[in-house]
Enzyme design. Structure first.
Site, short mmCIF file in Angstrom:
data_model
loop_
_atom_site.label_atom_id
_atom_site.label_comp_id
_atom_site.label_asym_id
_atom_site.label_seq_id
_atom_site.Cartn_x
_atom_site.Cartn_y
_atom_site.Cartn_z
N TYR A 13 22.71 2.70 -17.80
CA TYR A 13 23.34 1.57 -17.13
C TYR A 13 23.98 1.97 -15.79
O TYR A 13 24.16 1.15 -14.92
CB TYR A 13 24.39 0.93 -18.03
CG TYR A 13 23.80 0.03 -19.08
CD1 TYR A 13 23.52 -1.31 -18.78
CD2 TYR A 13 23.49 0.49 -20.35
CE1 TYR A 13 22.96 -2.15 -19.73
CE2 TYR A 13 22.93 -0.34 -21.32
CZ TYR A 13 22.66 -1.67 -21.00
OH TYR A 13 22.10 -2.50 -21.93
N THR A 120 32.35 9.01 -18.06
CA THR A 120 33.74 8.92 -18.51
C THR A 120 34.02 10.11 -19.43
O THR A 120 33.29 10.33 -20.39
CB THR A 120 33.95 7.61 -19.27
OG1 THR A 120 33.54 6.55 -18.42
CG2 THR A 120 35.40 7.43 -19.67
N LYS A 205 40.48 6.83 -14.75
CA LYS A 205 39.43 6.06 -15.44
C LYS A 205 39.87 5.70 -16.87
O LYS A 205 39.72 4.56 -17.32
CB LYS A 205 38.15 6.88 -15.47
CG LYS A 205 37.08 6.37 -16.41
CD LYS A 205 36.48 5.09 -15.89
CE LYS A 205 35.63 4.41 -16.95
NZ LYS A 205 34.86 3.32 -16.44
N CYS A 259 32.71 1.15 -23.64
CA CYS A 259 33.74 1.69 -22.73
C CYS A 259 35.13 1.46 -23.27
O CYS A 259 35.80 2.39 -23.70
CB CYS A 259 33.58 1.03 -21.36
SG CYS A 259 31.89 1.08 -20.77
N1 SAJ Z 1 37.59 -8.86 -24.18
C1 SAJ Z 1 38.46 -9.71 -24.89
N2 SAJ Z 1 39.37 -10.43 -24.19
C2 SAJ Z 1 39.45 -10.39 -22.82
C3 SAJ Z 1 38.58 -9.52 -22.12
C4 SAJ Z 1 37.67 -8.78 -22.84
O1 SAJ Z 1 38.42 -9.79 -26.13
O2 SAJ Z 1 40.28 -11.10 -22.25
C5 SAJ Z 1 36.60 -8.05 -24.95
C6 SAJ Z 1 35.16 -8.35 -24.56
O3 SAJ Z 1 34.67 -9.47 -25.28
C7 SAJ Z 1 34.48 -7.05 -24.93
C8 SAJ Z 1 35.53 -6.00 -24.60
O4 SAJ Z 1 36.77 -6.70 -24.56
O5 SAJ Z 1 34.19 -6.99 -26.33
C9 SAJ Z 1 35.32 -5.26 -23.30
O6 SAJ Z 1 34.88 -6.15 -22.29
P1 SAJ Z 1 35.37 -6.07 -20.77
O7 SAJ Z 1 34.71 -7.16 -20.01
O8 SAJ Z 1 36.84 -5.99 -20.72
O9 SAJ Z 1 34.89 -4.65 -20.27
P2 SAJ Z 1 33.50 -3.82 -20.30
O10 SAJ Z 1 33.56 -2.89 -21.46
O11 SAJ Z 1 32.31 -4.68 -20.17
O12 SAJ Z 1 33.71 -3.01 -18.92
C10 SAJ Z 1 34.88 -2.21 -18.77
C11 SAJ Z 1 35.51 -2.52 -17.41
N3 SAJ Z 1 36.84 -1.93 -17.34
C12 SAJ Z 1 37.92 -2.65 -16.95
O13 SAJ Z 1 37.85 -3.83 -16.61
C13 SAJ Z 1 39.22 -1.92 -16.89
C14 SAJ Z 1 34.63 -1.97 -16.30
O14 SAJ Z 1 35.26 -2.13 -15.02
C15 SAJ Z 1 34.33 -0.48 -16.54
O15 SAJ Z 1 33.48 0.07 -15.53
C16 SAJ Z 1 33.59 -0.38 -17.88
O16 SAJ Z 1 34.50 -0.84 -18.90
C17 SAJ Z 1 33.21 1.07 -18.11
O17 SAJ Z 1 32.02 1.38 -17.94
O18 SAJ Z 1 34.08 1.89 -18.39
#
Ligand code: SAJ
Length: 432
Positions: A13, A120, A205, A259
């Site tokens: 990815y 990471t 990170k 992540c």
């Molecule tokens: N989620 C919730 N409630 C929310 C936001 C998210 O339940 O209000 C859940 C989502 O449904 C999901 C999980 O959290 O299951 C993670 O989703 P996400 O959109 O927060 O993040 P990822 O895992 O898709 O991407 C994250 C991002 N990190 C941050 O926003 C701090 C992204 O910027 C990173 O690059 C990525 O992790 C990574 O690769 O580390």
């Protein structure tokens, strides 16, 4: 320009978008992956992952001749390591891919090269793990070659835009290594580039994803309180967020993906004695699927045994096709453990096979209609666009169920209640 050629190790990815973007900016790029299937598909212009816009970008990079793929690195001006860092059963970081990638660079490493780790990683990985391996070449990190750490921070679903626009932290083994990193990434990065040390960048990170995990955990814990006190959590958060300094995130069925649900454990592993909050947040979020299943049981009058539940959404979050660490998959398992008959529909993935689920009697359907056709309850787990657009009348025509538990918190409660549904948003009871 100091950098004309580049090897990117790991074509997942992060590595694949990165390799293709550098290639379309004029660098000669060798994309390296140890999986022969990935290489074969790419050689035929096919992708093994889904990300909006990526196919067009990869095909352009391959057509230009600037991107080629190979099973091992070749001599180049710079190397980027973008391999996975999963955790093992004991929730300890598995650095075996980082180690193998670093070892594969040793025979082709030359004086003046730059090596960048993007995966990471736990704090001090660049200094304590990668540098010593690369120094087996006889060259010294920070003196004979540059070594830096720069974390990927892109959001799945928006990778191509964020790769270019997001601020980038580059931490070097010494200032010259960080500067070399800046020279490489400024080829396409439009966001601010911040230079620091390698260990600071690693910690930054992990802090980012841990901060997000903790904030989601408090939202999830609030949803349990809302259920206890018979309150609609969506309404309560909306009102609280009108306060100028409050910004509560969305509760949901749990935290998944590769992540946010993994990275905080790297901090717990590195410093278990001083990370009780980080650990607890992880446990709260990992417990959310169990809470959702308990709500489902209560909504059905106490027991799930023999009940027919339609699960809508299996990916780890909305509008992606990735089911890694997905709370929805855990919920489907837990429902089956309680004796429910589960039929699930996931609009973003094809096929009816979900690892581990088929064998336990789980049914993944190809259409919404098949999933809800004889259901008693609709369990909405992912806020996909297709589900946000669902109309009560349309769904009512497909199913006898008039009970919906919206764990994704996306539907308009009044609209569904007016249409005759018992609608619950992460709570079960008459209030709200
Ligand atoms: N989620 C919730 N409630 C929310 C936001 C998210 O339940 O209000 C859940 C989502 O449904 C999901 C999980 O959290 O299951 C993670 O989703 P996400 O959109 O927060 O993040 P990822 O895992 O898709 O991407 C994250 C991002 N990190 C941050 O926003 C701090 C992204 O910027 C990173 O690059 C990525 O992790 C990574 O690769 O580390």
């Amino acid at each position: 320009m100091r950098f004309n050629s580049l090897c990117v190790l790991g074509l997942g990815y992060i590595g694949l978008p990165m390799a293709s973007t550098f290639a379309t900016h004029g660098l000669e790029v060798v994309g390296v992956d140890v999986n022969p299937e990935v290489l074969e598909r790419l050689e035929n212009g096919e992708l093994h992952i889904h990300e909006p816009g990526l196919r067009t970008l990869v095909q352009a990079a391959l057509r230009s001749g600037n991107l080629v793929v190979n099973d091992r690195p070749r001599e180049a001006d710079a190397f980027i390591i973008a391999v996975p860092t999963p955790y093992d059963r004991d929730r300890k970081a598995d650095l075996s891919f980082v180690v193998a990638a670093s070892e594969s660079i040793v025979p082709v490493l030359r004086k003046g090269n730059l090596v960048v780790l993007e995966s990471t990683s736990p704090p001090r990985t660049t200094v304590d793990v990668v540098a010593p391996i690369l120094e087996n070449s006889g060259l010294k990190a920070g003196r004979d070659f540059y070594l830096s750490y720069t974390p990927e921070r892109v959001l799945p679903g928006q990778i191509l835009r964020e790769l270019v626009e997001c601020a980038r932290v580059i931490g070097g083994i010494g200032r010259a290594s960080a500067e070399a990193g800046r020279e490489l990434y400024s080829i396409f990065v439009r966001g601010e580039i911040i230079l620091t040390t390698a260990t600071t960048a690693e910690l930054v990170k992990l802090m980012e994803n841990t901060y997000r995990d903790i904030n989601i955990a408090i939202a999830n814990e609030f949803s349990r309180l809302a259920d206890r006190f018979q309150v609609d959590i969506g309404e309560a958060i909306k009102i609280a967020n009108k306060h100028p300094r409050i910004d509560i995130l969305r509760p949901g069925p749990g935290v998944g993906g590769h992540c946010v649900s993994v990275d905080p454990w790297f901090l717990v592993e590195a410093a278990p004695d001083i990370t009780p909050l980080v650990r607890t947040a992880r446990e709260v979020n990992d417990g959310q699927p169990r809470f959702v299943v308990e709500l489902a049981g209560r909504a059905l009058g106490g027991s799930l045994d023999g009940r027919r539940v339609a699960v809508l959404g299996l990916t780890y979050k909305a509008d992606v096709d990735d089911m890694r660490e997905s709370p929805s998959v855990s919920i489907a398992h837990l429902l089956m453990d309680e004796g429910a008959a589960v039929r699930a529909y996931e609009p973003n993935t094809k096929g009816t096979n979900v690892e581990g689920l088929v064998s336990t009697g789980f049914v993944k359907t190809e259409s919404l209609e098949e999933a809800v056709g004889d259901a008693e309850m609709i369990l909405l787990l992912v806020g996909h666009k297709a589900f946000r657009q669902l109309k009560p009348q349309e769904l009512a025509a497909l199913t006898p169920a008039r009970l919906i538990l919206d764990a994704a918190c996306i539907l308009d409660a009044q609209q569904w209640r007016d249409a005759g549904f018992r609608y619950y948003r992460l709570h079960v009871g008459e209030a709200g």
